[in-house]
Structure formats: C-alpha cells, structure tokens
Write a protein that holds these residues in place. Sequence first.
Motif, short mmCIF file in Angstrom:
data_model
loop_
_atom_site.label_atom_id
_atom_site.label_comp_id
_atom_site.label_asym_id
_atom_site.label_seq_id
_atom_site.Cartn_x
_atom_site.Cartn_y
_atom_site.Cartn_z
N SER A 197 10.83 6.18 15.43
CA SER A 197 10.94 4.72 15.43
C SER A 197 9.95 4.08 14.47
O SER A 197 9.25 3.14 14.81
N GLU A 228 10.47 2.29 11.88
CA GLU A 228 10.78 0.93 11.45
C GLU A 228 10.25 -0.08 12.47
O GLU A 228 9.84 -1.17 12.11
N LYS A 229 10.27 0.31 13.75
CA LYS A 229 9.73 -0.58 14.77
C LYS A 229 8.21 -0.60 14.71
O LYS A 229 7.59 -1.68 14.79
N GLU A 277 6.60 -2.80 12.13
CA GLU A 277 6.61 -4.25 12.31
C GLU A 277 5.35 -4.75 13.00
O GLU A 277 5.14 -5.95 13.11
N TYR A 304 13.66 -2.00 2.16
CA TYR A 304 14.09 -3.38 2.31
C TYR A 304 13.09 -4.06 3.22
O TYR A 304 12.95 -3.68 4.39
N VAL A 335 11.44 -7.67 4.79
CA VAL A 335 11.58 -9.10 5.03
C VAL A 335 10.23 -9.60 5.48
O VAL A 335 9.61 -9.02 6.38
N TYR A 343 8.28 -8.46 8.67
CA TYR A 343 9.17 -8.88 9.75
C TYR A 343 10.24 -7.83 9.98
O TYR A 343 10.64 -7.56 11.10
N ARG A 344 10.69 -7.26 8.90
CA ARG A 344 11.68 -6.18 8.99
C ARG A 344 11.31 -5.17 7.93
O ARG A 344 11.00 -5.52 6.79
N HIS A 400 12.82 -1.74 6.51
CA HIS A 400 13.95 -0.80 6.55
C HIS A 400 13.81 0.20 5.42
O HIS A 400 13.52 -0.17 4.29
N LEU A 413 22.66 -0.51 3.72
CA LEU A 413 23.23 -1.35 4.78
C LEU A 413 22.22 -1.39 5.90
O LEU A 413 21.78 -0.33 6.37
N CYS A 414 21.78 -2.56 6.29
CA CYS A 414 20.88 -2.59 7.44
C CYS A 414 21.02 -3.90 8.18
O CYS A 414 21.57 -4.87 7.66
N GLY A 415 20.55 -3.91 9.38
CA GLY A 415 20.58 -5.10 10.21
C GLY A 415 19.21 -5.73 10.27
O GLY A 415 18.19 -5.06 10.11
N VAL A 416 19.21 -7.03 10.48
CA VAL A 416 17.95 -7.74 10.69
C VAL A 416 18.14 -8.66 11.88
O VAL A 416 19.20 -9.28 12.03
N ASP A 417 17.13 -8.75 12.72
CA ASP A 417 17.21 -9.58 13.91
C ASP A 417 16.45 -10.87 13.64
O ASP A 417 15.25 -10.85 13.38
N TYR A 418 17.15 -12.01 13.65
CA TYR A 418 16.49 -13.31 13.45
C TYR A 418 16.49 -14.12 14.75
O TYR A 418 16.68 -15.31 14.74
N TRP A 419 16.31 -13.52 15.86
CA TRP A 419 16.24 -14.14 17.19
C TRP A 419 17.53 -14.81 17.61
O TRP A 419 18.11 -14.43 18.62
N VAL A 449 22.90 -6.67 6.19
CA VAL A 449 22.66 -6.83 4.76
C VAL A 449 23.33 -5.67 4.03
O VAL A 449 23.17 -4.52 4.41
N LYS A 492 25.52 -10.71 2.72
CA LYS A 492 25.06 -10.71 4.10
C LYS A 492 26.17 -11.23 5.00
O LYS A 492 27.01 -12.01 4.57
N LEU A 546 20.22 0.94 16.72
CA LEU A 546 18.92 0.31 16.81
C LEU A 546 18.99 -1.20 17.07
O LEU A 546 18.04 -1.79 17.53
N PHE A 547 20.13 -1.84 16.74
CA PHE A 547 20.24 -3.28 16.95
C PHE A 547 21.28 -3.65 17.98
O PHE A 547 21.31 -4.77 18.45
N PRO A 559 16.27 -0.72 20.21
CA PRO A 559 14.83 -0.73 19.91
C PRO A 559 14.39 -1.68 18.81
O PRO A 559 13.29 -2.19 18.88
N LEU A 560 15.21 -1.92 17.82
CA LEU A 560 14.69 -2.74 16.72
C LEU A 560 14.88 -4.23 16.95
O LEU A 560 14.50 -5.02 16.11
N ARG A 561 15.44 -4.59 18.09
CA ARG A 561 15.50 -6.01 18.39
C ARG A 561 14.09 -6.51 18.69
O ARG A 561 13.25 -5.77 19.20
N LYS A 562 13.87 -7.75 18.37
CA LYS A 562 12.53 -8.28 18.51
C LYS A 562 12.12 -8.40 19.98
O LYS A 562 10.94 -8.39 20.29
#
Lengths: 369, 174, 417
Positions: free
Chosen positions: A49, A51-52, A55, A316, A318, A326-327, A329, B58-64, B70, B85, B116-117, B140-143
């Motif tokens: 983990s 990537e987590k 952060e 990647y 953010v 923030y992110r 990847h 290709l990846c995901g991002v969590d903006y709440w 992406v 996006k 992960l998202f 797990p990767l969610r905020k």
Amino acid sequence: MSGIIKSEPFVINIGPQHPSTHGVFRIKATVDGEKVIDAEMVMGYLHRSMEKLAEERTYTQNIPFTDRTDYLSSMSNNLGYCLAVEKLAGIEVPPRGNAIRVIMAELQRLASHCMAVGAFANDTGAWQTPVMWAFREREKILDIFEVTSGARLTCNYMRIGGVAFDLRPEFEPMVRRVLREFPPFIDEMEGLLSGNEIFIARTRGVGVLSPEMAINSSLSGPMLRGSGIAWDIRKADPYCGYEQYDFDIPIGYNGDSYDRFIVRLEEMRQSLKIIQQALDGLPGGPFRTEVPLALRPPKGEAYARIESPRGELGYYLVSDESPAPYRFHIRPPSFINLSALKEMTVGGTVADAIVVLGSIDIVVGEIDR
Amino acid sequence: MTRELTGSEAAALAEALVPGSVARTSETACYLKPEMLVETLRALRDDPAANLVHLTNLCGVDYWDHFEVVYHIQSFEKNHLACFKVEAWGREKPEVPSVTPVYHGAWMQECEAYDLFGIRFTGHPNLYRILLWEGYPGWPLRKDFLAMPGGLQPGLGEFAGVARRQEPPVKVVE
Amino acid sequence: MTPFLVSDKWYDIRDLGNLSRAILEAADRILPFGVVYVLAAVLGFVASFLLFVLPSQLFVGVYGERRIIGRMQSRLGPNRVGPFGLLQPIADAIKLIQKEALTPTQADRAVMYVAPIIFVMPAVLLWAVIPFGENMVIADIPVSLLYFLAVSSLPVIATFMAGWSANNKYSLFGAMRIVSMAISYESPLVLALLGAVVVTGTISLSGMVAWADEFNIWMAFVQPLALVIYFICVSAELNRTPVDIAEAESEIVAGYLTEYSGMKWGLFYGMDIGYALAASGFAVTVFLGGWTFFGLEQWVPGWLIFIAKTHLFYFLFIWTRGTLPRLRADQLMAFAWKFLLPLGVFNLLIVSTERMLWAEQDYAKGLIYLFALINIVLSGALVYAWARFNGYRPERTPTRPRLVKQVGGYIPIEERP
C-alpha cells in the motif's frame, strides 16, 4: 485415436513459491496435458500500500519508498519520482546533477538488464551459468552505487532538484572499468546464448506479440521494442538532457521472447555508449538545487515518466499545496506489461509460460507495490 | 519531445470526432462525459490525426465529493500525450464505463482502481480485486478509508481473530 | 596379436583380477563348495565400490562437479569443509541423513518409500558387466551389452513411481515426461549401439575392448555418429541438465523429486551421478577402447586408464550441464523421432554396408582407418544434410536487433532476400 483416451484439464499453480516466478507471483494455469488452455494471474502477495502510505509523508520522505517498488532499479525509480515532483513544483536541475542522473540511470539499466538476461536464461534452463556471469558484472555496478550513495540495492540517491551527494574521486575510474569490461561480457553472453540452437528453439516464436496487440495492451520498454515498435521515452520525451547523447533504439523483428532478449542485450551496449558520453562531458558546478525540506508545490497535477529498464515508469502526482502529495500514483511498467500475459501463454506449454514470464522481466515489488 | 496537449487542445480533438463528448476542460485535462467515454476514446484511437493508441496510464483520484479517473493516452506517430478525465459522483457506488474494449491494457489498471478506490467499471470483462483479497473491507486509497464501515484501524488490528482496539474511529477532517 | 597382459600372476597389479582370482582359488581349496561364488560376488562389489564407484560418486560426481561448474560460473564452489572443501560430499551426506524425510499426507506412502530403493539397485548392478581390466569383470557374460541396456532402463520405473506416488501435480508432470522420454530415446540409443555391434560382431563388452585393442582404433572414430547419438540419448535418459525435462527446475520445480527430502532425495541425487558415471564407463568401454590406450596398458594399470577415461567422459556431462539451456519436452521428443532415429538408421545402413564389404572382400586390417575417415566425413555431411532437410537455416535468424534513431510507431521488417 481422439476420444478413446479420456483426458480432462486440471489447474496447476505456477507460484507463489516457484523457482521461476521471480518473487511471489502466481499463474493459475489450466492445463490440458502440458498445454496451457487458460492462465490467470494472482498477485498482491507483496502489496504494501505504498500509494496510501505516501499520502501521509512529505515529498522528500517519499523517495525511499520508490526504492522499494522496483528493487532492482532503485535509481530509476528515484529519478522518475523526483522528475515528477520537479515538474509539479517547477524546479530546475543544474547540468551536473542531470549528467550524474543520466550516468546513474544508465548504470542501473545495465545492472537491471544483467539480472533480466541472466534470469531469463535461467528460465530457459541454462543452469545458472548465465545468471552467475551476469551477477559478476552486476556486482561491479553495485559497487559503484555503494561508493556513491552508500547503498547497493536501495540507493535513495536522487533528490528533488538534483542528487544527494557529489561524486567521489573513486567514481570515475570505477565507471571506466565497467565501460572497459562490459562489452566483452555482452559478447560472451551473445556467444553463449544468442546463437545457441537450443536457446533459439526455446525462445523464438514463443510468446509472440503482434505490434497491434503490444500497443493496445499498453506495453512499454523492451516488450514494446521487441515487437518492432520504435518507442523509447529517452528519445521521445527526453528528460535529464538525454537529447544531448547519441544512441540508437534497438527493435526486434517478430515480438517473441528471443527478440526481447536480444533487444535487452543491445540496450546494454547503447547504455554503455550513453555513459561514455555523459562521463566524458561531465560538467562542473552544483549538483543540486536547494529545495525546502517540506516542499509545498502549487496546486495541480503532474505526470512525469522515464524509461526505466522495464519500460515506461510514470509518476502521477496531485498536489493540494500541503507538504504531502494528495495523490501519489505509480505507473508500474512490469505490472502493466503483464496485461498481455494470458494472450502470450495460452496455447503454449507450461515450459513456454515460464519463458514468457521470464521475457517480461517482472519485479514483484513493483507489481504489488 | 512529446507535446503534452492542454485541456482545450484535447477537447478540440475529441469534439471534432464525437461532438458533445466533452463535459468541461481544465488547464491540463479534458473532462469527458462518462456515457460517451468509450465511443470517444475509440474514435480518438482510430483517427489518424489524433492517433491516441497507447493508454499509458489509468488511475483514480478521490476528491471527497467525487472520484476522477485519469487517462493519459499517448500517440506514437504524432508524439503527443493527452490527459482525459472522467468524473464519478457518489461515494456509495461510483461507476465509470470501462475502456477495456478500446484499450486491452486497461483491464489490469481498472482492476487496480476498483480494488483500491471501489470505482466500478461497467462493461469490464472480469473486474476483481487484483491486489487485495476478495472480501477485504473498504477501499484503501479512499481518503476516508479509516472511517469506513469496516471499522479499520491503523496498525495490524484489522485482521480476524485479533482483538480490535476500542478507540473512536478516526475523525475525518475536511 | 600379443595378449593384453603378459603375465597373469597374482602380483601383477596391472590387472587386479589376477589377485582376486588367486584369492578365490585359494579360498576354493579351503572353503566348502559354493561359498566361493558368494565370496566372489562380495569381493567384486566391495572392490569395485571401494576402488571406483564410491570415490567417483562422492569426489568426482559431487565435489568435482560442483567445483568445475563453479569455475564455469566464475565462482569458487565448495571450499570450506576439509582441505579444498574435499569433505563437502560427506558433510552433505551427514546433513541429508539427519534431515527429516517428509512424506505428504495424501501420498502413496509405500510406493514413495520403495521408489528410491528401486532407483538405487540398478545403479549398483550396472557395474557388474563393465570391464575395468582384462580379468577385472565381476560377471563377464557374453551378452553384457544387452544386460547393460536392460538394467539401465529400470530406473525409469522408479522415477515414475516417485512422481506418481507423491500426489503432486509437478511430480506427475515429471513422471509423465520421463516415461515419454524413455520410450522416445531408447530406440535411437539402441540403434546407435547396434552400429558398434555390427562393426565388432559381438555384444560382449570385453569383446568390444578386445576389438579396439586388436584393430588399434577406438570405436568413436569408426562410429562417430553413434557416439554422438549415444551421448545425447543417454543424457536425456539420465536427466542430465541440457535435457533434464523430468526435473526441470525452472519449469516444474523439481519434477518427480518435488516432494522428496532428506536421504530419500539424497539417494536419487547420488544415484543420478552413479548412473551418469556408469553410462560414462559404458561409453568408454564401447566407444573409447575401455581400459586400453594404444599399448599404454602394458605399463600403466588398465583400471587406472579406464577410470581416467570415464571421468574425462563424465566431464562432458558436467560441461553440457554448465553451458546449455534446456529443450522443451515436445522439442525433445521431436528431436528423438525426427532427427536421432533417422540418423541412427542411416548410420546403421552405412556401417552394415561397410561390414558386408569387409566380409566379402577380406580386406587388410589397416583398412579400418580408411573406413573411419569415410565415416567421420559421412557423419558430418549426414548431420548437416538432415538438419537442412528438417528446416535448419541458421543464416535466416538474425541475432542482433535492428537499430533506429527515431521514435514513432511500428517499423515493419524490410524484405530480406
């Protein structure tokens, strides 16, 4: 005769504990006799983990994490991450820093390809001789890393804005020695394997990837070049001043395992060429731009990539103006290179599946992160 | 040198091929409408002017309040990189159409984003948790991972058979 | 022709067979009738074991192989236990004996226990017919070649039992592979040996040595192709590394040995070396003149010559193991049926023709050298022609990649003539 002898397919687990999976990776192969009729990948045994975790840490603190993803090419991973942060924060690297980075990245490519070529030969059954020869050469490069960064495997040498330390006086003679002793080794390897009938029989025509399939499966690095596609990030999107150096892109013919092997061997020659040029024209001056330890890049996102030994390694990031990303990847090349594994293995035998897996040159730390 | 297309350039490419596919643009990326995503990307892939053949990342991002997926897509012959996006709203069951029919290389990366998202990619041939095991609680990767119904805690207490520490769930700070 | 050994006195240590015969004759006078046969067998086995099999297996097979392969792989090999690491095999054996021999719960326990024992016995029995010297044969039977072939195909049963009983898929793969390989490689092997039999006109190993001494030429020169075929076939049957598909380490973990551990595994490992040594000894006897060396055996004990030759031949096994990759199972089968078998047949045809001419024309003895020359040339031509016929085109396979300067898209292969 067909229909008289009743047979039914059964599932065989290649891995997670298997001599040829290069770590804890598993192929769940359904076989009919020796023929693979279905292959499913199971991974994640090494998932940490990252990537987590990244952060929660500052940009500088994340550099050691990148060592642990692709542990066979930590320099390249450091470099890719630092490039992404520099792109995000708009930091310029002094020319000496860039040249050192290039030398280090190319030395790392040599070391990683040594491992790849040797392990691949081991997978085809050449009992440890090529891998031992490759390790002998790799040691010299790891010694250079040890002299420069203090570590052999997880170097943690690149910094945001440059590199961690300047080169030591022993560095140049050691690199010159590698430049002197590597070409005979590559020739030796070619003599042992490239023209070997058994090796050709085992690898040519095994795991063939058409160029369309290679592109559509998002492959990169030697996998892509083996299929005859001229694509190299160092040429296409030069970073660290790669545009100054003169080198060629080796590309294969049919996209089989053999082509990937000879492409890797030729890439080692080209890397030596780049190191030679970079070392001859090593500029003076500072090797690092001073950046604050708790760097706060402006709000935004950045995708930076390099040509790591295994392919396109992208980061990647953010930023939300905090000291931590923030992110975060990673675009891991060996993970995405596995996309086409099923297409390459199905239809071959179990032995072919091993050869194909060896030709992809996976590093499980990078697949699972 | 690879030209990184700005959001408006990428939007112009997409609009020219599939009108009405762009939701909005930002400085670096072009936001596509989810319902037209697959169609647009297929057109962009097959069009010789766009030539976006290689789904690089290709990846995901969590903006709440929403998730973004992406896509960095590379052209080999034109040597440009476009960033698209797609937004997925709602934390319960975010859904994005899968681009696996267009780019075969997307299947593993989509599996990873799902793992992960928790973003569901509709139309994916075999969406499964690729890195974690089936039945792993939460994404797990969610905020807000630690405040999720799984009752997860920092440390090793979340595994079955190990007594969980009796602490209040971590407060989510906006 | 003069006899090989001028004297057959008991003190003539050029052939230890004299000594043992003297002992047995003395024993026959004192001991009751029949006991002497048992004594002869025991003496023979003990002598050959102490003299040859055990030291060879331990110090050449284990230690020497590891050291030589170490040199090939640019490392040292075992050098810690004893002087130059010479006691390493003994340390290994002690470690293996101490180690727990695990048996999986689902395995067929009886068969799994019996398999290593069955594997060991033929390795010992093989040495009975191999002549170390003129009188140094434990059992000088007239059909010793046949005996050797029959006994040397027994271990396949043991390996199949091992692979089958372990109830492991990898073991099963190994077992299936070894059975198919044994079937495929037995026929070219026998064809290759038939060539030697046709030339000499005997299937006694001592007779073959006598032939080599009489004509003053090794069978390897008269039948070079047969030697090559024999070497390939025997490495395939013995699972030596270039063709060790039954325990292919990188593919099927360890094949039929996957579930074995401790001394049960050690028996398989040690006896693998034993079989390879026996095969080397057999090859030396049939193809390389056995214990003779163009008259040198008059001064140097023949058994020393034989041991040296055997170990030099065994070096070939080590060499191939250290350098060559492994063929796939189906390629190995195809190689046996499509390549070795036809070549064996051709070779047999050629040698039979020569033999017929020989018998009809009553040539002088020296003409064998001419035949040897013809055969060497013919063999090379035959191998090359048959390979071309089967589609061998080395000039069409590029071993260097194309080099380009510019990136961008797929570059099609330009047409080659």
